[in-house]
Design a protein around this motif. Structure first.
Motif, PDB file in Angstrom:
ATOM      1  N   SER A 258      -5.672   9.683   8.336  1.00  0.00           N
ATOM      2  CA  SER A 258      -5.505   8.913   7.231  1.00  0.00           C
ATOM      3  C   SER A 258      -4.554   7.558   7.470  1.00  0.00           C
ATOM      4  O   SER A 258      -3.493   7.704   7.963  1.00  0.00           O
ATOM      5  N   HIS A 259      -4.958   6.425   7.237  1.00  0.00           N
ATOM      6  CA  HIS A 259      -6.340   5.851   7.042  1.00  0.00           C
ATOM      7  C   HIS A 259      -6.448   4.805   7.865  1.00  0.00           C
ATOM      8  O   HIS A 259      -6.782   3.614   7.713  1.00  0.00           O
ATOM      9  N   TYR A 260      -6.555   5.003   9.211  1.00  0.00           N
ATOM     10  CA  TYR A 260      -6.549   4.201  10.177  1.00  0.00           C
ATOM     11  C   TYR A 260      -6.899   5.049  11.595  1.00  0.00           C
ATOM     12  O   TYR A 260      -6.374   5.976  11.643  1.00  0.00           O
TER      13      TYR A 260
ATOM     14  N   LEU B 124     -13.470   3.850   4.413  1.00  0.00           N
ATOM     15  CA  LEU B 124     -13.179   3.350   2.977  1.00  0.00           C
ATOM     16  C   LEU B 124     -12.832   4.272   2.112  1.00  0.00           C
ATOM     17  O   LEU B 124     -13.494   4.725   1.091  1.00  0.00           O
ATOM     18  N   ASN B 125     -11.570   4.852   2.370  1.00  0.00           N
ATOM     19  CA  ASN B 125     -10.878   5.771   1.743  1.00  0.00           C
ATOM     20  C   ASN B 125     -10.800   5.414   0.227  1.00  0.00           C
ATOM     21  O   ASN B 125     -10.114   4.260   0.108  1.00  0.00           O
ATOM     22  N   GLU B 126     -11.375   5.935  -0.790  1.00  0.00           N
ATOM     23  CA  GLU B 126     -10.980   5.725  -2.176  1.00  0.00           C
ATOM     24  C   GLU B 126     -11.249   4.112  -2.624  1.00  0.00           C
ATOM     25  O   GLU B 126     -10.727   3.569  -3.429  1.00  0.00           O
ATOM     26  N   TYR B 127     -12.089   3.590  -1.748  1.00  0.00           N
ATOM     27  CA  TYR B 127     -12.681   2.035  -2.179  1.00  0.00           C
ATOM     28  C   TYR B 127     -13.535   2.040  -3.230  1.00  0.00           C
ATOM     29  O   TYR B 127     -13.773   3.159  -3.855  1.00  0.00           O
TER      30      TYR B 127
ATOM     31  N   LEU C 284      -4.694  19.183   3.474  1.00  0.00           N
ATOM     32  CA  LEU C 284      -3.773  18.837   2.562  1.00  0.00           C
ATOM     33  C   LEU C 284      -3.097  17.365   2.759  1.00  0.00           C
ATOM     34  O   LEU C 284      -2.906  17.014   3.719  1.00  0.00           O
ATOM     35  N   TRP C 285      -2.654  16.750   1.380  1.00  0.00           N
ATOM     36  CA  TRP C 285      -1.976  15.622   1.525  1.00  0.00           C
ATOM     37  C   TRP C 285      -0.552  16.006   1.144  1.00  0.00           C
ATOM     38  O   TRP C 285      -0.214  16.433   0.117  1.00  0.00           O
ATOM     39  N   GLN C 286       0.475  15.799   2.220  1.00  0.00           N
ATOM     40  CA  GLN C 286       0.115  15.412   3.589  1.00  0.00           C
ATOM     41  C   GLN C 286       0.963  16.074   4.495  1.00  0.00           C
ATOM     42  O   GLN C 286       1.798  16.832   4.118  1.00  0.00           O
TER      43      GLN C 286
ATOM     44  N   ILE D 291     -13.962  14.747  -1.060  1.00  0.00           N
ATOM     45  CA  ILE D 291     -13.056  14.476  -2.353  1.00  0.00           C
ATOM     46  C   ILE D 291     -11.654  14.605  -2.293  1.00  0.00           C
ATOM     47  O   ILE D 291     -11.056  15.403  -1.392  1.00  0.00           O
ATOM     48  N   ASN D 292     -11.022  13.614  -2.956  1.00  0.00           N
ATOM     49  CA  ASN D 292      -9.442  13.707  -3.005  1.00  0.00           C
ATOM     50  C   ASN D 292      -9.067  14.013  -4.352  1.00  0.00           C
ATOM     51  O   ASN D 292      -9.525  13.339  -5.482  1.00  0.00           O
ATOM     52  N   ILE D 293      -8.422  15.350  -4.477  1.00  0.00           N
ATOM     53  CA  ILE D 293      -8.118  15.822  -5.874  1.00  0.00           C
ATOM     54  C   ILE D 293      -6.678  16.294  -5.788  1.00  0.00           C
ATOM     55  O   ILE D 293      -6.307  16.566  -5.000  1.00  0.00           O
ATOM     56  N   TYR D 294      -6.290  15.997  -6.959  1.00  0.00           N
ATOM     57  CA  TYR D 294      -4.825  16.202  -7.163  1.00  0.00           C
ATOM     58  C   TYR D 294      -4.631  17.037  -8.464  1.00  0.00           C
ATOM     59  O   TYR D 294      -3.607  16.691  -9.623  1.00  0.00           O
ATOM     60  N   PRO D 295      -5.043  18.328  -8.596  1.00  0.00           N
ATOM     61  CA  PRO D 295      -5.036  19.292  -9.849  1.00  0.00           C
ATOM     62  C   PRO D 295      -3.573  19.626  -9.869  1.00  0.00           C
ATOM     63  O   PRO D 295      -3.080  19.881  -8.827  1.00  0.00           O
TER      64      PRO D 295
ATOM     65  N   ALA E 267      -8.663   1.373   6.086  1.00  0.00           N
ATOM     66  CA  ALA E 267      -8.742   0.886   4.846  1.00  0.00           C
ATOM     67  C   ALA E 267      -8.267   1.902   3.823  1.00  0.00           C
ATOM     68  O   ALA E 267      -8.509   3.268   4.084  1.00  0.00           O
ATOM     69  N   ARG E 268      -7.506   1.610   2.635  1.00  0.00           N
ATOM     70  CA  ARG E 268      -7.122   2.452   1.771  1.00  0.00           C
ATOM     71  C   ARG E 268      -6.997   1.810   0.129  1.00  0.00           C
ATOM     72  O   ARG E 268      -6.354   1.246  -0.065  1.00  0.00           O
ATOM     73  N   GLY E 269      -7.873   2.476  -0.519  1.00  0.00           N
ATOM     74  CA  GLY E 269      -7.844   2.237  -1.997  1.00  0.00           C
ATOM     75  C   GLY E 269      -8.451   0.852  -2.453  1.00  0.00           C
ATOM     76  O   GLY E 269      -8.786   0.005  -1.444  1.00  0.00           O
TER      77      GLY E 269
ATOM     78  N   MET F 205       9.056   6.142  -0.749  1.00  0.00           N
ATOM     79  CA  MET F 205       8.345   6.984   0.146  1.00  0.00           C
ATOM     80  C   MET F 205       7.232   7.967  -0.533  1.00  0.00           C
ATOM     81  O   MET F 205       7.469   8.224  -1.428  1.00  0.00           O
ATOM     82  N   ASN F 206       6.178   8.087   0.345  1.00  0.00           N
ATOM     83  CA  ASN F 206       5.193   9.168   0.023  1.00  0.00           C
ATOM     84  C   ASN F 206       5.671  10.612   0.143  1.00  0.00           C
ATOM     85  O   ASN F 206       5.607  10.851   1.215  1.00  0.00           O
ATOM     86  N   ASN F 207       6.002  11.183  -1.007  1.00  0.00           N
ATOM     87  CA  ASN F 207       6.946  12.354  -0.680  1.00  0.00           C
ATOM     88  C   ASN F 207       6.096  13.673  -0.626  1.00  0.00           C
ATOM     89  O   ASN F 207       6.720  14.835  -0.988  1.00  0.00           O
ATOM     90  N   LYS F 208       4.597  13.526  -0.710  1.00  0.00           N
ATOM     91  CA  LYS F 208       3.950  14.844  -0.649  1.00  0.00           C
ATOM     92  C   LYS F 208       3.727  15.557   0.723  1.00  0.00           C
ATOM     93  O   LYS F 208       3.001  16.429   0.837  1.00  0.00           O
ATOM     94  N   GLY F 209       4.760  15.152   1.792  1.00  0.00           N
ATOM     95  CA  GLY F 209       4.921  15.787   2.957  1.00  0.00           C
ATOM     96  C   GLY F 209       5.118  17.390   2.677  1.00  0.00           C
ATOM     97  O   GLY F 209       5.793  17.666   1.775  1.00  0.00           O
TER      98      GLY F 209
ATOM     99  N   ASN G 256       0.898  -1.261   0.002  1.00  0.00           N
ATOM    100  CA  ASN G 256      -0.107   0.034   0.052  1.00  0.00           C
ATOM    101  C   ASN G 256       0.955   1.157  -0.026  1.00  0.00           C
ATOM    102  O   ASN G 256       2.113   1.295   0.048  1.00  0.00           O
ATOM    103  N   ASP G 257       0.155   2.423  -0.088  1.00  0.00           N
ATOM    104  CA  ASP G 257       0.784   3.632  -0.167  1.00  0.00           C
ATOM    105  C   ASP G 257       1.006   4.298   1.443  1.00  0.00           C
ATOM    106  O   ASP G 257       1.104   5.313   1.475  1.00  0.00           O
ATOM    107  N   TYR G 258       1.373   3.300   2.216  1.00  0.00           N
ATOM    108  CA  TYR G 258       2.057   3.780   3.647  1.00  0.00           C
ATOM    109  C   TYR G 258       2.204   2.293   3.907  1.00  0.00           C
ATOM    110  O   TYR G 258       2.201   1.277   3.196  1.00  0.00           O
TER     111      TYR G 258
HETATM  112  C1  ADA Z   1      -4.793   8.830  -2.790  1.00  0.00           C
HETATM  113  C2  ADA Z   1      -4.634   8.345  -1.281  1.00  0.00           C
HETATM  114  C3  ADA Z   1      -3.485   8.561  -0.402  1.00  0.00           C
HETATM  115  C4  ADA Z   1      -2.294   8.696  -0.976  1.00  0.00           C
HETATM  116  C5  ADA Z   1      -2.643   9.870  -2.304  1.00  0.00           C
HETATM  117  C6  ADA Z   1      -1.304  10.136  -3.158  1.00  0.00           C
HETATM  118  O1  ADA Z   1      -5.788   9.779  -2.984  1.00  0.00           O
HETATM  119  O2  ADA Z   1      -5.914   8.397  -0.320  1.00  0.00           O
HETATM  120  O3  ADA Z   1      -3.522   7.425   0.604  1.00  0.00           O
HETATM  121  O4  ADA Z   1      -2.102   7.576  -1.721  1.00  0.00           O
HETATM  122  O5  ADA Z   1      -3.728   9.609  -3.038  1.00  0.00           O
HETATM  123  O6  ADA Z   1      -0.146  10.405  -2.631  1.00  0.00           O
HETATM  124  O7  ADA Z   1      -1.507   9.655  -4.347  1.00  0.00           O
END
Ligand code: ADA
Length: 580
Positions: free
Chosen positions: A327-329, A390-393, A522-524, A441-445, A352-354, A542-546, A140-142
């Motif tokens: 997120s997400h627990y 149920l994030n993005e399930y 903000l993510w994240q 909504i989860n959005i990444y424009p 739960a994620r995705g 790593m999820n580098n959106k910190g 998963n993305d964590y």
């Molecule tokens: C999703 C998800 C996050 C993370 C994020 C991303 O919307 O909910 O867990 O994966 O995107 O970084 O793309």
């Protein structure tokens, strides 16, 4: 070490089993003996040098001086072990006897056995392997860490003891009321030694030091061991976000006139409800800015010590955040306790994620079990204003919808006092927007999508307006962009700090012009570790959106976000949490 930020008992005898445990993990190669380590609890197994990538069963063992724990306790005694979180599947043994099995790293569970004098051996096997038995902990993305990642407590309980105490405040005719629900458990029934509960059980309720009621058989509900009563509490001091006053309720259990057990819970007199497109907290509309936060740290994994949690909260306050999404627990209760004290709104999320690559037939049952545990265990936190699931399930298929329906029905049964929500990214295919109270909504424009922020968000909002989600409150549950700490680039390429700051600025500047938004996360907050399967789209795995990296070092975007958050708060008259 403390498991909560307030004393939960003055009668029940208990001790945290922190400190060093013996831990055995299988040898590196087949046939090699177990490797032994002395490991501090709570912590993750991945913090042991050489075990950074461990996936397997770690066997935790320690002795327990049961006689010392018993002290002067009189009457029939049971040893009660409470594990606040084991990653991710636990088997609990005392003196070799198997007492409990539990799946899911992010919720607590317990084990019970008759007390016997002398030294007892506690063993907990923590299994963090992925496979068909685990629908939620997977690639998963964590990162799913292993080990005893949250506190473990040993207690002595009598034959009848208090399992939980739920306090639900509401206002009626201008007066605060409190629905009090006490759930008693029978150690006899649980250990197979006998049945039921003494009919003489009475529960005295003490609110902030004053006895307010005695619950008796007359308050018994149809559910065995459950008492319920509504109390009027004139003069109760409300829990306000800018003055987060907390109240303590102690339940004292008497059986045959003897005081045998107690439980203290902390809560706040506040109400949350949805009114059209608005979310009201004590009848006042809330708006917020905040962050998604993973429980993740390069030194501690998900077993973040209190000091490091407090540091995260200092950074969140410095950024001007007034809310956090777990997120997400479900999170460590100490983090929730700190949020309660600060008046920092919490979106707490069931695990739960995705979407799944292959649908695991255990998904619904494991999600539902985690939901039950989260809501039961965290019911009293006043800072939690919504339960997320149920994030993005699969909210875009009939198969998924059946699971959403089941989860929402259960959630409303467990806690009708809070609004509900799910973060979706399925536009325009989501078919579940009739189910939550709040649309999220989860959005990444500008990150995953090429259009301008206005174009992309406009499209999503048009879809929501044409769906059953129209007319509900709206939260941006995720928006963000990635940057690798220290990567500066005159090209402003993706993954540079410059580009992240530019994208976040454009995203927030647009969102903050939308009057219909209740809040934005903000993510994240901080970069987090992901599993190896994600390496191709996640540099460093790593999820580098910190907005800060994993060591909590601020990236360029930090200052820009802080400034934009401050403008938004000023525009909407929201006091920063740190000024409260
Ligand atoms: C999703 C998800 C996050 C993370 C994020 C991303 O919307 O909910 O867990 O994966 O995107 O970084 O793309």
């Amino acid at each position: 070490m403390t498991e909560r930020l307030f004393a939960t008992h003055t009668v029940r005898r208990r001790r945290e089993l922190d400190g060093l445990w013996q831990v055995g993990v299988p040898g590196a190669r087949p046939g090699e003996p177990d490797r032994r380590h002395r490991v501090l609890v709570p912590s993750v197994i991945e913090s042991v040098p050489g075990l950074e990538n461990f996936r397997g069963v770690a066997r935790y063992e320690r002795d327990l001086d049961a006689a010392g724990l018993l002290g002067a306790f009189e009457g029939e005694a049971f040893l009660h072990l409470v594990c606040k979180g084991v990653g991710h599947t636990a088997e609990v043994y005392v003196d070799g006897a198997h007492l409990a099995h539990h799946y899911n790293a992010y919720t607590a569970f317990d084990a019970l056995t008759a007390h016997t004098p002398g030294t007892r051996t506690v063993r907990i096997d923590a299994d963090n392997r992925f496979g068909p038995d685990s629908a939620l902990h997977r690639e998963n993305d964590y990162y799913s860490y292993g080990g005893l990642s949250r506190p473990v407590i040993a207690e002595i309980v009598p034959a009848a003891y208090i399992e939980h105490l739920h306090l639900t405040p509401f206002r009626q005719g201008g007066t605060w009321h409190l629905r009090v629900r006490v759930q008693l458990a029978s150690a006899w029934a649980r250990t197979g030694k006998g049945q039921g509960m003494s009919s003489t059980a009475e529960v005295t309720l003490v609110l902030d030091g004053h006895e307010v009621a005695v619950l008796t058989q007359a308050d018994a509900t149809g559910v065995p061991g459950r008492y319920e009563r509504v109390l009027a509490v004139p003069g109760a001091q409300a829990y306000q976000l800018d003055a987060p006053h907390l109240s303590l309720m102690q339940a004292l259990l008497h059986v045959d006139g003897q005081l045998v057990d107690d439980l203290i819970e902390r809560f706040g007199f506040r109400e949350v409800r949805v009114d059209g497109t608005r979310v009201l907290f004590n009848d006042e509309e809330i708006r917020f800015v905040g962050f998604n936060r993973h429980e993740d740290h390069p030194t501690f994994g998900c077993a973040i010590p209190l000091e490091a949690m407090a540091k995260d909260l200092l950074l969140l306050q410095d950024l001007g955040a007034t809310s956090v999404r777990t997120s997400h627990y479900p999170n460590d209760e100490r983090f929730l306790d700190l949020c309660d004290e600060l008046g920092l709104l919490v979106w707490e999320e069931a695990h739960a994620r995705g979407k799944e690559e292959e649908r695991n037939p255990l998904f619904a049952a494991q999600s539902l079990a985690g939901l039950d545990e989260m809501v039961t265990q965290h019911h009293n936190h006043p800072a939690i204003f919504t339960w997320g699931i149920l994030n993005e399930y699969e909210s875009d298929t009939e198969y998924g919808r059946a699971i959403y329906e089941q989860m929402y029905a259960r959630l409303r049964e467990l806690d009708p006092s809070r609004p509900t929500t799910s973060a979706t990214c399925w536009f325009p295919t989501d078919i579940c927007l009739d189910l939550p109270d709040i649309v999220a909504i989860n959005i990444y424009p500008l990150w995953y999508h090429e259009e301008t922020v206005a174009e992309y968000v406009g499209g999503v909002l048009d879809f929501i307006d044409s769906s059953p989600g129209a007319g509900k409150p709206l939260i941006v549950s995720e928006i963000g962009a990635g940057a690798i700490y220290g990567n500066h680039d005159p090209r402003r390429a993706k993954w540079s700090e410059e580009r992240q700051a530019e994208i976040l600025t454009a995203q927030l500047e647009h969102l903050f012009t939308l009057p219909q938004l209740t809040g934005t996360y903000l993510w994240q907050f901080a970069d987090c570790r992901v599993t190896d399967g994600w390496f191709a789209v996640r540099p460093r795995t790593m999820n580098n959106k910190g907005i800060v990296d994993e060591h909590r070092r601020p990236k360029l975007a930090y200052t820009a976000v802080r400034e934009l958050f401050a403008q938004y708060r000023a525009q909407h008259g929201i006091a920063p949490t740190r000024a409260r």
